[in-house]
Scaffold this active site. Structure first.
Site, short mmCIF file in Angstrom:
data_model
loop_
_atom_site.label_atom_id
_atom_site.label_comp_id
_atom_site.label_asym_id
_atom_site.label_seq_id
_atom_site.Cartn_x
_atom_site.Cartn_y
_atom_site.Cartn_z
CB ALA A 10 25.26 24.43 36.07
N PRO A 12 20.96 22.48 35.71
CG PRO A 12 21.79 20.68 34.48
CD PRO A 12 22.01 22.14 34.73
CB SER A 13 23.04 23.34 40.06
OG SER A 13 23.26 23.52 41.44
N PRO A 14 20.66 21.61 41.79
CG PRO A 14 20.97 19.97 43.44
CD PRO A 14 21.39 20.35 42.05
CB VAL A 16 21.39 26.80 40.39
CG1 VAL A 16 20.67 27.87 39.56
CG2 VAL A 16 22.90 26.87 40.15
#
Length: 206
Positions: A10, A12-14, A16
């Site tokens: 995803a 927006p995931s920090p 990731v």
């Protein structure tokens, strides 16, 4: 048959952001083909009992910041704990990643994913803004305007839906999420276990 690993993300995931480069390097080192699958994490949360950040308890929100600071320092990855443009809708970036993958292949999409994550978490840029996404794509010598137009097409929407449905069927409830040899791994903090699995699988093929 080559080894493959499903990679559900995803934008927006920090987490990731902090795990992406390490995962890509591991996959390439062990000769594992990446099946890159951007997903709608909001839909995944709705079906799995997860909550968006704003709806989590104060304790969970506070500890999330502790973990982000801890991992950022440990990995040496620059990260703004509370960036200007977060929370942010992930759909525009996810669709752009899929459009890029369809037009130019997985490697280009992985490069773009890294740039989008960095833009949000280290550069204070709005990854839900078309002009920003176009500029990020063009920084990688991609035709950002054409890819943005393609990202609104039916084929991209179908792939986005399919990725999200596949994630739900695989039991995904967060991102990043990896599935290798039928086994799930949730989070960038599980990459050590994933590397062991890569090594064992490659050894077994010899």
């Amino acid at each position: 048959m080559s080894l493959t690993c499903e990679y559900f993300v995803a934008p927006p995931s920090p987490f990731v952001y902090m795990g992406h480069a390490r995962f890509v390097e591991l996959a390439r080192r062990y000769g594992v083909r990446i099946q890159f699958k951007p997903i709608d994490l909001g839909r995944i949360f709705a079906g799995s009992g997860g909550l968006p950040l704003a709806k989590r308890t104060p304790q969970r929100q506070a500890y999330r910041l502790v973990e982000l600071a801890r991992w950022s320092k440990y990995l040496g990855v620059p990260l703004n704990l509370q960036p200007k443009f977060f929370p942010v809708a992930g759909d525009p970036a996810a669709r752009l990643l899929i459009a890029t993958q369809l037009a130019h292949g997985t490697d280009k999409a992985l490069d773009l994913s890294a740039a989008i994550s960095k833009a949000l978490w280290a550069e204070e840029r709005n990854i839900a803004d078309d002009a920003t996404l176009q500029a990020i794509a063009e920084s990688l010598s991609l035709d950002g305007k054409s890819l943005l137009a393609a990202s609104n097409g039916a084929s991209v929407e179908a792939a986005y839906d399919a990725n999200t449905e596949e994630a739900a069927s695989a039991g995904v409830f967060g991102a990043p999420w990896f599935v290798f040899e039928g086994q799930p791994y949730w989070g960038q903090d599980r990459l050590d276990f994933l590397e062991r699995a890569f090594a064992e699988a490659r050894l077994a093929k010899r």
